[in-house]
Design an enzyme around this catalytic site. Sequence first.
Site, mmCIF file in Angstrom:
data_model
loop_
_atom_site.group_PDB
_atom_site.id
_atom_site.type_symbol
_atom_site.label_atom_id
_atom_site.label_comp_id
_atom_site.label_asym_id
_atom_site.label_seq_id
_atom_site.Cartn_x
_atom_site.Cartn_y
_atom_site.Cartn_z
ATOM 1 N N LYS A 53 -0.578 -67.415 -16.860
ATOM 2 C CA LYS A 53 -0.551 -66.053 -16.296
ATOM 3 C C LYS A 53 -0.908 -65.028 -17.365
ATOM 4 O O LYS A 53 -1.716 -64.114 -17.128
ATOM 5 C CB LYS A 53 0.842 -65.754 -15.708
ATOM 6 C CG LYS A 53 1.124 -66.535 -14.435
ATOM 7 C CD LYS A 53 2.580 -66.430 -13.979
ATOM 8 C CE LYS A 53 2.822 -67.343 -12.779
ATOM 9 N NZ LYS A 53 4.216 -67.383 -12.326
ATOM 10 N N GLN A 97 9.703 -65.134 -14.583
ATOM 11 C CA GLN A 97 9.413 -66.499 -14.139
ATOM 12 C C GLN A 97 10.680 -67.177 -13.628
ATOM 13 O O GLN A 97 11.735 -67.116 -14.265
ATOM 14 C CB GLN A 97 8.791 -67.297 -15.299
ATOM 15 C CG GLN A 97 8.345 -68.697 -14.942
ATOM 16 C CD GLN A 97 7.140 -68.758 -14.005
ATOM 17 O OE1 GLN A 97 6.431 -67.770 -13.815
ATOM 18 N NE2 GLN A 97 6.911 -69.895 -13.405
ATOM 19 N N ASP A 120 5.231 -59.974 -7.925
ATOM 20 C CA ASP A 120 5.554 -61.235 -7.252
ATOM 21 C C ASP A 120 5.816 -61.015 -5.764
ATOM 22 O O ASP A 120 5.861 -61.976 -4.998
ATOM 23 C CB ASP A 120 6.859 -61.803 -7.848
ATOM 24 C CG ASP A 120 6.631 -63.078 -8.641
ATOM 25 O OD1 ASP A 120 5.586 -63.711 -8.452
ATOM 26 O OD2 ASP A 120 7.510 -63.417 -9.443
HETATM 27 N N1 GUN Z 1 7.934 -70.117 -10.508
HETATM 28 C C1 GUN Z 1 7.029 -70.873 -9.826
HETATM 29 N N2 GUN Z 1 6.186 -70.093 -9.129
HETATM 30 C C2 GUN Z 1 6.562 -68.815 -9.363
HETATM 31 C C3 GUN Z 1 6.068 -67.555 -8.911
HETATM 32 O O1 GUN Z 1 5.095 -67.461 -8.148
HETATM 33 N N3 GUN Z 1 6.720 -66.467 -9.390
HETATM 34 C C4 GUN Z 1 7.786 -66.560 -10.214
HETATM 35 N N4 GUN Z 1 8.360 -65.427 -10.622
HETATM 36 N N5 GUN Z 1 8.278 -67.704 -10.641
HETATM 37 C C5 GUN Z 1 7.659 -68.829 -10.219
#
Ligand code: GUN
Length: 299
Positions: A53, A97, A120
């Site tokens: 990311k 995350q 998100d």
């Molecule tokens: N962990 C796995 N996928 C995601 C996501 O799309 N967003 C977040 N914040 N954590 C994750």
Amino acid sequence: MTTVIDGKQVAASVIDAVKAASQTLQDETGIKTGLAVVIVGNDPASHAYVSAKSRMAKECGFTSVQHTLPEETTQEELAALVQTLNADESLHGILVQLPLPKHLKSEPIIQSILPEKDVDGLHVVNAGKVATGDLDGGLVSCTPAGAMVFVRRTHGEDLSGLNAVVIGRSNLFGKPMAQLLLAANATVTIAHSRTKDLPAVCHGADILVAAVGRPQMVKADWVKPGATVIDVGINRIAAPERGEGRFRLVGDVAFAECAEVAEVITPVPGGVGPMTIAMLMANTVIAAYRKAGKKAPKF
Ligand code: GUN
């Protein structure tokens, strides 16, 4: 001929559009789009996702900030970091995350992110906007937003007259996916583990979306001939043919047999997966446009 959607290619086209949009914003206003990603603890898979990311944010021309906090971080310390990021004018998106280490509560942390920075799409304000059909006011969570890009590129903006079935009712995916399909005028059924005669329900679907976390559960005779099948599952199963102790990734759909019946289908890996990061970047540049008082681009 069945079309197998190339998620990497579609994601790359979204990323190209995000790069162009962030460059335009910078040229017109001097504002550089900013994304903060927060990770707590040592989970290797989460570190791999977060690195991807942060890297993609840089590639999009964003200011990319990563906060890596130790496993023993307290709830108060994490909450304080979110407050600092909320107040930072140079940041338009904040992502914490998940999952967090067990001693931390994720819900109060997620709900403490300013909704306009919640790229998100997990804040109740953003979930509520999706639920009320206000798709231009909030931020849509990334995986359903990515799946909808495939749906729009296959069927157009207006799904009037089409039956959509979403298998799975999670807050993270099933519910928002169903609401997005409904907002596009599809006739939507949410199916789940308690649904009676699931194969028959699925067989009525022009658009079938599977998000249950059960490897290869959807079989060919569940699929209406000519349907669009979108597989959101990512399951690791044993692959002894690759050697002892080896695994491979499969979706919730038995791909080879369903591909014989469907007209359009997404593979796993390489389908919905690559879209999630692309839509995160899209949400971040959308948040930056809104902050600048400019009409946000659509992806
Ligand atoms: N962990 C796995 N996928 C995601 C996501 O799309 N967003 C977040 N914040 N954590 C994750």
